[in-house]
Design an enzyme around this catalytic site. Sequence first.
Site, mmCIF file in Angstrom:
data_model
loop_
_atom_site.group_PDB
_atom_site.id
_atom_site.type_symbol
_atom_site.label_atom_id
_atom_site.label_comp_id
_atom_site.label_asym_id
_atom_site.label_seq_id
_atom_site.Cartn_x
_atom_site.Cartn_y
_atom_site.Cartn_z
ATOM 1 N N HIS A 1 -7.439 -2.591 8.975
ATOM 2 C CA HIS A 1 -8.502 -3.224 8.372
ATOM 3 C C HIS A 1 -9.425 -3.498 9.936
ATOM 4 O O HIS A 1 -10.013 -4.569 9.965
ATOM 5 C CB HIS A 1 -8.338 -4.673 8.011
ATOM 6 C CG HIS A 1 -7.611 -4.345 6.859
ATOM 7 N ND1 HIS A 1 -6.922 -5.601 6.013
ATOM 8 C CD2 HIS A 1 -6.901 -3.511 6.028
ATOM 9 C CE1 HIS A 1 -6.311 -5.196 4.962
ATOM 10 N NE2 HIS A 1 -6.309 -3.914 4.887
ATOM 11 N N HIS B 1 -12.676 -2.634 2.464
ATOM 12 C CA HIS B 1 -11.543 -2.554 2.874
ATOM 13 C C HIS B 1 -10.777 -2.225 4.092
ATOM 14 O O HIS B 1 -10.673 -3.052 5.143
ATOM 15 C CB HIS B 1 -10.568 -1.819 1.915
ATOM 16 C CG HIS B 1 -9.052 -2.096 1.666
ATOM 17 N ND1 HIS B 1 -8.184 -1.749 0.602
ATOM 18 C CD2 HIS B 1 -8.341 -2.275 2.812
ATOM 19 C CE1 HIS B 1 -6.932 -2.209 0.878
ATOM 20 N NE2 HIS B 1 -6.780 -2.471 2.245
ATOM 21 N N GLU C 1 0.704 -1.097 0.055
ATOM 22 C CA GLU C 1 0.281 -0.021 -0.057
ATOM 23 C C GLU C 1 0.924 1.253 0.037
ATOM 24 O O GLU C 1 0.299 2.308 0.205
ATOM 25 C CB GLU C 1 -0.955 0.041 1.182
ATOM 26 C CG GLU C 1 -2.376 0.307 0.934
ATOM 27 C CD GLU C 1 -3.193 -0.303 -0.241
ATOM 28 O OE1 GLU C 1 -3.178 0.024 -1.462
ATOM 29 O OE2 GLU C 1 -3.736 -1.381 0.180
ATOM 30 N N HIS D 1 -2.901 2.765 8.224
ATOM 31 C CA HIS D 1 -3.841 2.161 7.485
ATOM 32 C C HIS D 1 -4.332 0.627 8.301
ATOM 33 O O HIS D 1 -3.271 -0.054 8.660
ATOM 34 C CB HIS D 1 -3.661 1.933 6.160
ATOM 35 C CG HIS D 1 -4.367 0.828 5.537
ATOM 36 N ND1 HIS D 1 -5.767 1.109 5.266
ATOM 37 C CD2 HIS D 1 -3.944 -0.440 4.765
ATOM 38 C CE1 HIS D 1 -6.051 0.086 4.647
ATOM 39 N NE2 HIS D 1 -5.080 -1.072 4.363
HETATM 40 ZN ZN LIG Z 1 -5.382 -2.642 3.329
#
Ligand SMILES: [Zn+2]
Length: 210
Positions: free
Chosen positions: A91, A151, A71, A89
């Site tokens: 999940h 996501h 990412e 970031h």
């Molecule tokens: Zn991700």
Amino acid sequence: MSLREQLCEYGRRAVELGLVIGTSGNLSVRQGDLVAVTPSGAALDRLTPEMCPIVDVEGYLVEGELQPSSETPMHLAVYETTDAQAIVHTHSVFGTVVATTMTELPPVHYNALLLGGVVKVAEYATYGTPELAANVRAALEGKRAALMANHGGVTIGATLEQAFEATLLLEWLCEVYVRGLSIGEPTILTEEQLAAVVDRALNPPEFPRR
Ligand SMILES: [Zn+2]
């Protein structure tokens, strides 16, 4: 703490708090033209500083044996157009629940203002692609947080600590909203109510002194 040590510290906290499982999620922190980022395919609670690659803002690998997180293009795209110095970031569960069902997280609590009010859900695109990077960048405009459709979530800050705190707040707001829906229809704060909060924060009343 060095940039890489910060990644190890906050990676461990992210796993401990259940924000990420396995190798999902990634963090980065910037200094000048260099960005330290978590490596691809490594558990975030088992990082060592030397495992964390350093890339420059153009996406070239400067230091490290391991490949940067898949990412990383999204992180670099965000650094390009915001004042962010760190990005988180994950999940996380409630963030991902909202990101799979809604087009935005409405402000049901005034603390949403700390993230910029309404949190937008970036349109879905395959992970790691320039399309996803562009969608996230658009959703983050003027905000400290965005959700990514089907996501997860992403937050930014002036430090990794701030970006991490924003991730905790985003997850809390999503949890409040989702749990609220289970017993009724959560009331959404109006523009006027939110403006009054900003006004109050900018002009706090002073306690009189004796
Ligand atoms: Zn991700």
